[in-house]
Design an enzyme around this catalytic site. Sequence first.
Site, short mmCIF file in Angstrom:
data_model
loop_
_atom_site.label_atom_id
_atom_site.label_comp_id
_atom_site.label_asym_id
_atom_site.label_seq_id
_atom_site.Cartn_x
_atom_site.Cartn_y
_atom_site.Cartn_z
N SER A 184 24.12 -7.65 -37.76
CA SER A 184 23.68 -7.88 -36.39
C SER A 184 23.63 -6.57 -35.58
CB SER A 184 24.59 -8.91 -35.73
OG SER A 184 24.09 -9.32 -34.49
N ASP A 321 16.42 -16.42 -39.10
CA ASP A 321 17.05 -15.73 -37.97
C ASP A 321 16.00 -15.34 -36.95
OD1 ASP A 321 18.56 -14.23 -36.23
OD2 ASP A 321 18.71 -12.50 -37.55
N HIS A 374 21.09 -16.14 -38.60
CA HIS A 374 21.77 -14.90 -38.26
C HIS A 374 23.14 -14.89 -38.93
CE1 HIS A 374 21.72 -11.26 -35.98
NE2 HIS A 374 22.83 -11.53 -35.33
#
Length: 397
Positions: A184, A321, A374
Amino acid sequence: MATPPLLFLLLPLLLFILLQPWTLQLVLSASIVNYLPGFQGPLPFHLETGYIGVGESEDTQLFYYFVKSERRPDKDPLLLWLTGGPGCSAWSGLVYEIGPLNYKIEKYNGSLPKLILNHYSWTKVSNIIFVDSPVGTGFSYSKTSSKNHWNDFKQLNDLFQFFKKWLINYPEFISNPVYITGDSFSGMIVPALCQLISNGIKESTIPSITLKGYILGNPLTDHSTNQNYKIPFAHRMALISDELYKSLENSCQGEYKNIDSNNTKCLKAFQYYQKGSIHEWLRCNHDLGDQYKVDIVSSFQYHVNLSAKGYRSLIYSGDHDMGVPFLATQSWIKSLNYSIVDEWRSWIVEDQVAGFTRSYSNQMTFATVKGAGHTAPQYKQKECFAMFQRWINGKPL
């Protein structure tokens, strides 16, 4: 009194350490954890937690979890893992993603949540240091105002000092292959930290470790371009209609990050696109994220530099994601302009397509994880472990 034989043998090593430029006064604060609330019986793996002070007067105290490899701790790779956010605790990576524990998913009855073993933990084949970073994340704290530490470059400097001190405290891991890893928002930090460590090895400001490369999952790489790939991704995933996509494409001309306030057609279409897309990331310190100063607007140049130095890299993306779409990741990887050595193909786990992959001449492997969002390992632990194990062992996905 005669010098004890063992001490006599260690004196040259001690003298060598004291003469190195990276030698520091260390105060080790660590504990071996054998039991955890919610887990039945003793932990069947080595878990250690502790603080390492960094900065002047060690005002910043960074908290970490260290899990030894369940295979060959003395030989297996050492991973330094950073969870994203900024402000998401390392506990998130340890329990929800790649660590040896998971929460047992069951209807909540008000009692203590139960912990169970993750049979697809990356610690099956590697040692991992999970760090609460930047300060203000998880259990990490500052003795002074932590807000002074909430920016990219301060985080990088703190992490560099942390890793240097950790290695001095644990010299038995200096010879292990090392990878800097995360997901991330860590896509902005990991490449820069990897370069900082690489330079430190060359300049002898950090122990001479065997830095092999880095791993990034669903990585944010460029703040401006990432936003522009969300709408094409939503269209490809059939989340918005062809008509709305065409309206956005025509009125906004592909620019969704900084929309001109006078462009009423674009604003209206963009507002329509945003119903139902707001969510909350509960495992993060939102106050930190709101006040965190972004110094690095793009980590692309760090990838360029690391590629030129020949470091290995694994970049993976959950293909569901929308926060950091795989389209954005594919785009900057292509921009590196390295030749393809293994063309786009599926990779398989237990006779099922787990995703698609492509490898490049700069020793970079890109992989999608089919059906993952994600922080891909949270959704597809078995597949992500197979991907990691194959790559870390130098085998094709």
